[in-house]
Design an enzyme around this catalytic site. Structure first.
Site, PDB file in Angstrom:
ATOM      1  N   GLY A 125       0.721   3.672  -5.220  1.00  0.00           N
ATOM      2  CA  GLY A 125      -0.126   2.780  -6.003  1.00  0.00           C
ATOM      3  C   GLY A 125      -1.582   3.189  -5.883  1.00  0.00           C
ATOM      4  O   GLY A 125      -1.894   4.351  -5.594  1.00  0.00           O
ATOM      5  N   SER A 126      -2.461   2.227  -6.072  1.00  0.00           N
ATOM      6  CA  SER A 126      -3.887   2.526  -6.091  1.00  0.00           C
ATOM      7  C   SER A 126      -4.409   2.849  -4.683  1.00  0.00           C
ATOM      8  O   SER A 126      -3.808   2.470  -3.680  1.00  0.00           O
ATOM      9  CB  SER A 126      -4.643   1.314  -6.634  1.00  0.00           C
ATOM     10  N   GLY A 143      -3.518   1.422  -0.897  1.00  0.00           N
ATOM     11  CA  GLY A 143      -3.166   2.326   0.206  1.00  0.00           C
ATOM     12  C   GLY A 143      -4.070   2.158   1.410  1.00  0.00           C
ATOM     13  O   GLY A 143      -3.633   2.285   2.559  1.00  0.00           O
ATOM     14  N   GLU A 152       1.029   7.532  -1.406  1.00  0.00           N
ATOM     15  CA  GLU A 152       0.956   8.273  -2.682  1.00  0.00           C
ATOM     16  C   GLU A 152       0.035   7.473  -3.588  1.00  0.00           C
ATOM     17  O   GLU A 152       0.463   6.561  -4.284  1.00  0.00           O
ATOM     18  CB  GLU A 152       2.352   8.396  -3.308  1.00  0.00           C
TER      19      GLU A 152
HETATM   20  P1  NAD Z   1      -1.206  -1.146  -7.425  1.00  0.00           P
HETATM   21  O1  NAD Z   1      -1.922  -0.581  -6.268  1.00  0.00           O
HETATM   22  O2  NAD Z   1      -1.817  -2.281  -8.149  1.00  0.00           O
HETATM   23  O3  NAD Z   1       0.259  -1.645  -6.972  1.00  0.00           O
HETATM   24  C1  NAD Z   1       1.201  -0.771  -6.420  1.00  0.00           C
HETATM   25  C2  NAD Z   1       2.183  -1.546  -5.570  1.00  0.00           C
HETATM   26  O4  NAD Z   1       1.521  -1.985  -4.374  1.00  0.00           O
HETATM   27  C3  NAD Z   1       2.737  -2.812  -6.219  1.00  0.00           C
HETATM   28  O5  NAD Z   1       4.100  -2.922  -5.902  1.00  0.00           O
HETATM   29  C4  NAD Z   1       1.927  -3.917  -5.562  1.00  0.00           C
HETATM   30  O6  NAD Z   1       2.562  -5.158  -5.555  1.00  0.00           O
HETATM   31  C5  NAD Z   1       1.779  -3.371  -4.155  1.00  0.00           C
HETATM   32  N1  NAD Z   1       0.651  -3.880  -3.376  1.00  0.00           N
HETATM   33  C6  NAD Z   1      -0.607  -4.117  -3.784  1.00  0.00           C
HETATM   34  N2  NAD Z   1      -1.370  -4.519  -2.751  1.00  0.00           N
HETATM   35  C7  NAD Z   1      -0.577  -4.533  -1.645  1.00  0.00           C
HETATM   36  C8  NAD Z   1      -0.784  -4.878  -0.275  1.00  0.00           C
HETATM   37  N3  NAD Z   1      -1.973  -5.267   0.171  1.00  0.00           N
HETATM   38  N4  NAD Z   1       0.255  -4.761   0.575  1.00  0.00           N
HETATM   39  C9  NAD Z   1       1.461  -4.342   0.137  1.00  0.00           C
HETATM   40  N5  NAD Z   1       1.721  -4.025  -1.168  1.00  0.00           N
HETATM   41  C10 NAD Z   1       0.716  -4.126  -2.042  1.00  0.00           C
HETATM   42  O7  NAD Z   1      -0.915   0.073  -8.432  1.00  0.00           O
HETATM   43  P2  NAD Z   1      -0.345   0.046  -9.914  1.00  0.00           P
HETATM   44  O8  NAD Z   1      -1.377  -0.506 -10.850  1.00  0.00           O
HETATM   45  O9  NAD Z   1       1.020  -0.545  -9.947  1.00  0.00           O
HETATM   46  O10 NAD Z   1      -0.152   1.605 -10.200  1.00  0.00           O
HETATM   47  C11 NAD Z   1      -1.180   2.462 -10.605  1.00  0.00           C
HETATM   48  C12 NAD Z   1      -1.749   3.232  -9.436  1.00  0.00           C
HETATM   49  O11 NAD Z   1      -0.716   3.921  -8.737  1.00  0.00           O
HETATM   50  C13 NAD Z   1      -2.720   4.320  -9.857  1.00  0.00           C
HETATM   51  O12 NAD Z   1      -3.804   4.347  -8.966  1.00  0.00           O
HETATM   52  C14 NAD Z   1      -1.894   5.596  -9.752  1.00  0.00           C
HETATM   53  O13 NAD Z   1      -2.653   6.769  -9.594  1.00  0.00           O
HETATM   54  C15 NAD Z   1      -1.065   5.294  -8.557  1.00  0.00           C
HETATM   55  N6  NAD Z   1       0.134   6.111  -8.507  1.00  0.00           N
HETATM   56  C16 NAD Z   1       0.185   7.133  -7.604  1.00  0.00           C
HETATM   57  C17 NAD Z   1       1.291   7.965  -7.561  1.00  0.00           C
HETATM   58  C18 NAD Z   1       1.356   9.111  -6.590  1.00  0.00           C
HETATM   59  O14 NAD Z   1       2.447   9.622  -6.380  1.00  0.00           O
HETATM   60  N7  NAD Z   1       0.255   9.550  -6.001  1.00  0.00           N
HETATM   61  C19 NAD Z   1       2.373   7.731  -8.417  1.00  0.00           C
HETATM   62  C20 NAD Z   1       2.298   6.663  -9.316  1.00  0.00           C
HETATM   63  C21 NAD Z   1       1.170   5.858  -9.354  1.00  0.00           C
END
Ligand code: NAD
Length: 515
Positions: free
Chosen positions: A245-246, A250, A267
């Protein structure tokens, strides 16, 4: 762009989603009558109401997974591989339905929805082979009549937190490896995409039934948002947390897991660049840039966000690119052959407009970027991809905006291009377009790209599962999928065995006691 009728004419997105889920064996109670409303980005309409897991329920789910792990770790790895092979078969059989669901829930164009499922099938094949190749080293020892070796044992319960944009493929990169490694998986999908997760779990259950004797709880789902994720992240019975995720997410997850000395595979966001050199094949560059920057409506972690173009080829490339940006079809990928589908939601649209405003303030010239199809789909967010000519790498250019914005910069020397490419906090993917081997090899050398992925004569997106996937710096340092990424899902044990009649100590230490 041509319009075409939906595959199931006269059916709403919600009805089609319900039909697919039921067909795949998902219980109706899992996607109706719940508290979390799921909307299709294609139309903005509500397509399901999913019951959520309460944070207080997470501990029991992990307990179930822990019990499953205790049994699963005793199953020989090649047999564990058989379960993953069967999962691959179920995915092959259901590719059309699951791919379609990816399109309906995330808004990906049809070929990308199917491609996401193909990626799941590919990693299942890879993991099945891996199940017979989990090996450690035998290492030379300095002590006579001794043997030293390393073994790889299952790690335990693996927590998988996934992002909306690859709602099921990212899970499979982790889970297929984790299962053959002898682990149980607790999966918290994005709160925006629980339906594809429910469908995937149903397919896993089909495979498990055919396998027979899979411990209950080997794959469990946590449906919900951040709070549920935090409960998973904080539980000491989860030795490995893989979070996609973002970078903001992370940073929090990485700190929390480290606080209890767990292992995290992070990631996170990318801010990927391509360098177009004077020796580039510009036709290849043009096509590659178009896919990498606009594909998936700019919502891939590896999406091309910065194009660094040599002064001498700028005028041969950029005007053609602008033309493609102006002409490409934007619209509903189910009812037309548009190559650019919707953004996931209003928040993504607002983030994009904010970044474009900041780019203008920083002296950028913005082409495109406006909202489209608002009259026919007022609750959906379709945008024309934006190409932004920037005077310098400042302001929004150093951030990841998860939308189709391509910042274009000029450079004069190769060193300057590398400095621009590496001059952002993220380090996921990169590429160079060049036929001059000095520039190609320079880009791939230790002084070249600082990213986890560095490609030549192709864009930074669209990785295959065979390589280890991930990036450096604020991308988090994790590696998933191919190569030896499996090692992160196991614990390494080094063993020394004395088969002699004396007790020599390492480093020549003497400690003779009367016995
Ligand atoms: P996001 O960070 O909003 O959410 C990702 C996941 O994290 C969700 O399941 C969310 O519920 C969970 N989450 C959020 N805060 C958390 C916390 N404090 N504790 C535990 N879990 C938590 O991301 P998004 O909008 O769903 O996806 C887009 C982002 O993901 C972009 O930044 C993109 O670059 C990244 N991404 C990275 C990869 C990679 O392999 N590097 C792959 C796909 C997406």
């Amino acid at each position: 762009m041509n319009e075409r009728p939906g595959a199931v004419a006269g059916t709403s997105v919600a009805e089609e989603v319900a039909a697919i889920l039921s067909g795949l064996g998902v219980d109706k109670a899992a996607f109706t009558g719940g508290t979390r409303v799921v909307r299709s980005p294609l139309t903005g309409e509500a397509i399901a109401a999913v019951p959520e897991t309460a944070p207080s329920e997470v501990a029991a789910v992990i307990g179930k997974a822990e019990a499953a792990f205790q049994a699963w770790r005793k199953v020989p790895a090649p047999q564990r591989g058989e379960l993953v092979r069967l999962l691959g078969e179920e995915l092959r059989a259901a590719k059309a339905e699951l791919g379609r669901l990816v399109t309906l829930e995330v808004g990906k164009i049809v070929s990308e929805g199917l491609g996401e499922v193909q990626e799941m099938i590919d990693i299942c094949d890879f993991a099945t082979g891996l199940s017979r190749q989990i090996y450690g080293l035998t290492i030379a020892t300095e002590r006579a009549d001794h043997r030293m070796m390393e073994q790889w044992h299952p790690a335990g319960v693996v927590g998988v937190i996934s992002a909306f944009n690859f709602p099921v493929a990212v899970w499979s990169w982790n889970a297929a490896l984790a299962f053959v490694c002898g682990d149980a998986v607790v999966w918290k999908p994005s709160e925006k995409t629980p339906l594809t997760a429910l469908a995937t779990q149903a397919l896993f259950q089909r495979a498990a039934k055919r396998f027979g004797g899979v411990p209950d709880g080997l794959l469990t789902l946590l449906i919900g948002g951040r709070e549920v994720g935090e409960a998973l992240v904080d539980d000491p019975r989860v030795p490995v947390v893989s979070a996609t995720g973002s970078t903001a997410m992370g940073r929090k997850v990485g700190e929390r897991v480290a606080r209890r000395f767990g292992r995290s595979i992070l990631e996170l966001g990318g801010n990927n660049a391509s360098i177009v050199t004077p020796s580039a094949d510009l036709d290849i560059a043009l096509r590659a840039v178009a896919f990498a920057a606009m594909g998936t409506a700019g919502q891939r972690c590896t999406t091309l966000r910065r194009l660094i173009v040599h002064d001498s080829v700028y005028d041969a490339l950029v005007p053609k690119l602008k033309k493609i940006y102006g002409a490409i079809g934007v619209g509903n990928p189910v009812t037309s052959d548009a190559l650019i589908g919707p953004l996931i939601d209003k928040g993504a649209y607002e983030g994009m407009q904010k970044a474009l405003g900041a780019a203008r303030s920083a002296g950028g010239t913005v082409h495109g970027g406006g909202r489209e199809r608002e009259a026919e789909a007022p609750e959906a967010y379709y945008v024309r991809p934006a190409l932004v000519e920037m005077p310098a790498q400042t302001g929004p250019v150093i951030e990841e905006t998860f939308a189709p914005i391509l910042y274009v910069l000029r450079y004069r020397s190769f060193e300057e291009a590398i400095a621009l490419q590496n001059g952002v906090p993220q380090g996921l993917s990169s590429s160079v377009f060049a036929t001059d081997m000095r520039e190609v090899e320079g880009f791939l050398s230790a002084t070249g790209s600082d990213c986890g992925i560095a490609n030549v004569n192709m864009g930074p997106s669209g990785a295959e599962i065979g390589g280890a996937f991930g990036g450096e710096k604020e991308t988090g340092g994790g590696r998933e999928s191919g190569s030896d990424a499996w090692k992160a899902y196991m614990r390494r044990q080094t063993s020394a065995i004395n088969y002699g009649r004396t007790l020599p100590l390492a480093q020549g230490v003497k400690f003779d006691v009367e016995g």
